[in-house]
Design a protein around this motif. Sequence first.
Motif, PDB file in Angstrom:
ATOM      1  N   UNK A  96       0.797  -1.216   0.044  1.00  0.00           N
ATOM      2  CA  UNK A  96       0.156  -0.045  -0.016  1.00  0.00           C
ATOM      3  C   UNK A  96       0.889   1.278   0.041  1.00  0.00           C
ATOM      4  N   UNK A  97       2.073   1.344   0.449  1.00  0.00           N
ATOM      5  CA  UNK A  97       2.918   2.403   0.469  1.00  0.00           C
ATOM      6  C   UNK A  97       3.807   2.140  -0.343  1.00  0.00           C
ATOM      7  N   UNK A  98       4.624   3.173  -0.339  1.00  0.00           N
ATOM      8  CA  UNK A  98       6.291   3.245  -1.449  1.00  0.00           C
ATOM      9  C   UNK A  98       7.184   2.520  -0.383  1.00  0.00           C
ATOM     10  N   UNK A  99       7.731   1.444  -0.406  1.00  0.00           N
ATOM     11  CA  UNK A  99       8.661   0.980   0.484  1.00  0.00           C
ATOM     12  C   UNK A  99      10.085   1.075   0.047  1.00  0.00           C
ATOM     13  N   UNK A 100      10.845   1.684   0.599  1.00  0.00           N
ATOM     14  CA  UNK A 100      12.262   1.760   0.098  1.00  0.00           C
ATOM     15  C   UNK A 100      13.291   0.981   0.898  1.00  0.00           C
ATOM     16  N   UNK A 101      13.868   0.230   0.139  1.00  0.00           N
ATOM     17  CA  UNK A 101      14.886  -0.727   0.348  1.00  0.00           C
ATOM     18  C   UNK A 101      16.249  -0.516  -0.281  1.00  0.00           C
ATOM     19  N   UNK A 102      17.650  -1.177   0.361  1.00  0.00           N
ATOM     20  CA  UNK A 102      18.825  -0.734  -0.102  1.00  0.00           C
ATOM     21  C   UNK A 102      19.640  -2.194  -0.288  1.00  0.00           C
ATOM     22  N   UNK A 103      20.380  -2.033  -1.592  1.00  0.00           N
ATOM     23  CA  UNK A 103      21.241  -2.985  -1.966  1.00  0.00           C
ATOM     24  C   UNK A 103      22.589  -2.522  -2.146  1.00  0.00           C
ATOM     25  N   UNK A 104      23.784  -2.695  -1.283  1.00  0.00           N
ATOM     26  CA  UNK A 104      24.985  -2.358  -1.438  1.00  0.00           C
ATOM     27  C   UNK A 104      25.939  -3.284  -1.689  1.00  0.00           C
ATOM     28  N   UNK A 105      26.821  -2.872  -2.594  1.00  0.00           N
ATOM     29  CA  UNK A 105      27.951  -3.956  -3.083  1.00  0.00           C
ATOM     30  C   UNK A 105      29.213  -3.092  -3.150  1.00  0.00           C
ATOM     31  N   UNK A 106      30.369  -3.667  -3.636  1.00  0.00           N
ATOM     32  CA  UNK A 106      31.640  -2.909  -3.944  1.00  0.00           C
ATOM     33  C   UNK A 106      31.333  -2.079  -5.320  1.00  0.00           C
ATOM     34  N   UNK A 107      30.412  -2.552  -6.181  1.00  0.00           N
ATOM     35  CA  UNK A 107      30.085  -1.815  -7.196  1.00  0.00           C
ATOM     36  C   UNK A 107      29.319  -0.664  -7.141  1.00  0.00           C
ATOM     37  N   UNK A 108      28.348  -0.687  -6.275  1.00  0.00           N
ATOM     38  CA  UNK A 108      27.551   0.629  -5.909  1.00  0.00           C
ATOM     39  C   UNK A 108      26.330   0.343  -5.135  1.00  0.00           C
ATOM     40  N   UNK A 109      25.571   1.299  -5.005  1.00  0.00           N
ATOM     41  CA  UNK A 109      24.211   1.148  -3.891  1.00  0.00           C
ATOM     42  C   UNK A 109      23.019   1.245  -5.029  1.00  0.00           C
ATOM     43  N   UNK A 110      21.961   0.567  -4.861  1.00  0.00           N
ATOM     44  CA  UNK A 110      20.960   0.729  -5.485  1.00  0.00           C
ATOM     45  C   UNK A 110      19.777   0.877  -4.407  1.00  0.00           C
ATOM     46  N   UNK A 111      19.102   2.050  -4.522  1.00  0.00           N
ATOM     47  CA  UNK A 111      17.869   2.153  -3.659  1.00  0.00           C
ATOM     48  C   UNK A 111      16.641   1.826  -4.540  1.00  0.00           C
ATOM     49  N   UNK A 112      15.955   0.562  -3.934  1.00  0.00           N
ATOM     50  CA  UNK A 112      14.957  -0.059  -4.271  1.00  0.00           C
ATOM     51  C   UNK A 112      13.591   0.783  -4.024  1.00  0.00           C
ATOM     52  N   UNK A 113      12.578   1.004  -4.871  1.00  0.00           N
ATOM     53  CA  UNK A 113      11.165   1.652  -4.363  1.00  0.00           C
ATOM     54  C   UNK A 113      10.352   0.746  -4.697  1.00  0.00           C
ATOM     55  N   UNK A 114       9.606  -0.195  -4.029  1.00  0.00           N
ATOM     56  CA  UNK A 114       8.456  -0.934  -4.232  1.00  0.00           C
ATOM     57  C   UNK A 114       7.359  -0.319  -3.986  1.00  0.00           C
ATOM     58  N   UNK A 115       6.459  -0.121  -5.278  1.00  0.00           N
ATOM     59  CA  UNK A 115       5.248   0.756  -5.286  1.00  0.00           C
ATOM     60  C   UNK A 115       4.167  -0.119  -5.312  1.00  0.00           C
ATOM     61  N   UNK A 116       3.086   0.594  -4.926  1.00  0.00           N
ATOM     62  CA  UNK A 116       1.631  -0.290  -4.868  1.00  0.00           C
ATOM     63  C   UNK A 116       1.393  -0.547  -6.487  1.00  0.00           C
ATOM     64  N   UNK A 117       0.655  -1.393  -6.610  1.00  0.00           N
ATOM     65  CA  UNK A 117       0.311  -1.835  -8.037  1.00  0.00           C
ATOM     66  C   UNK A 117      -0.669  -1.037  -8.813  1.00  0.00           C
ATOM     67  N   UNK A 118      -0.483  -0.664  -9.830  1.00  0.00           N
ATOM     68  CA  UNK A 118      -1.154   0.145 -10.499  1.00  0.00           C
ATOM     69  C   UNK A 118      -2.638  -0.415 -10.823  1.00  0.00           C
ATOM     70  N   UNK A 119      -3.661   0.343 -10.657  1.00  0.00           N
ATOM     71  CA  UNK A 119      -4.814  -0.299 -10.769  1.00  0.00           C
ATOM     72  C   UNK A 119      -5.697   0.768 -11.049  1.00  0.00           C
TER      73      UNK A 119
END
Length: 317
Positions: A59-82
């Motif tokens: 229901x909300x935008x959920x923010x999670x973080x992937x970190x490695x030696x190459x870089x950092x990705x901040x993922x935003x999981x959004x509610x389904x578009x409907x």
Amino acid sequence: MDGWSLWQIKRDGRFMEDKKYKSGFAALIGRPNVGKSTLMNHLIGQKIAITSKRPQTTRNRIQTVYTSEKGQIVFLDTPGIHKAKNKLGEYMVQVAERTLKEVDVILWLVEPDSYIGKGDRRIAEQLKKIPVPVILVMNKMDTVDKRDLAGFLDAYREVGDFAEMTAVSALRSLNLEGLLEMIFKYLPYGPKFYDDDTVTDQPQRQIVAEMIREKALRCLEEEIPHGIAVSIEQMKERPGGKITDIEATIICERESHKGIVIGKGGEMLRRIGSQARRDIEGMLEQKVNLQLWVKVKRDWRDSDYMIKNFGYDKKEL
């Protein structure tokens, strides 16, 4: 100390010297129940977003973080578009659409099929208006014959111009390393946004509430509508740090729903609590004393006040 403070202090440090380090934001979009939350959980290697077979689980935008030696990705999981049917639905769609304008790359998740329905065609039209690279991610590849995947991907080429196309299985963790490589291609060079050990921006109370809601959705299956929310009334660690006491309320929209959630002799409520407690203990790494209650808030999904009260704040849009 957050990533930006570290960057400001170490202007002449390794981040300035290492011009190969990348960091940026990636949004996960798609129709409800296509596997966005499952994919995000498996990419970061930890359960943050809840999952179920029911639509509109996120229901909300959920923010999670992937970190490695190459870089950092901040993922935003959004509610389904409907197509929204109430104020909560409108809020969810606005969150998803707003997110697309704020990221460096978009991951559009679809299911393996050559038939493209109205929902996916609507998303394709939206993406054409956004100047952000899109990676088409065909999830659930483990459920079909691999020889059919090329044809399924070709079908989607007709509805969009994609920077990349790939097939994965979020549930089985198939081809996720390849997907990460694709994402990094479209991120800018720059500093970390978060420390190495950060995996989410979600408060613990919010994650606990979502874990309880997930178990309610799974245990209740099709018995009641999707109108369930969870409010954490109290969450306190006992002296000594070995047990956390949590008091939570499951909110439903009808008196008849309340009886279903509680179950005969309280059996259903105990089942929900038992399953939720195991997940919460795994996250907190300590024993949990979980107490659940059930209350009725009629038509809360159409109340701006109640939507905000349950953590869905339109000011964040």
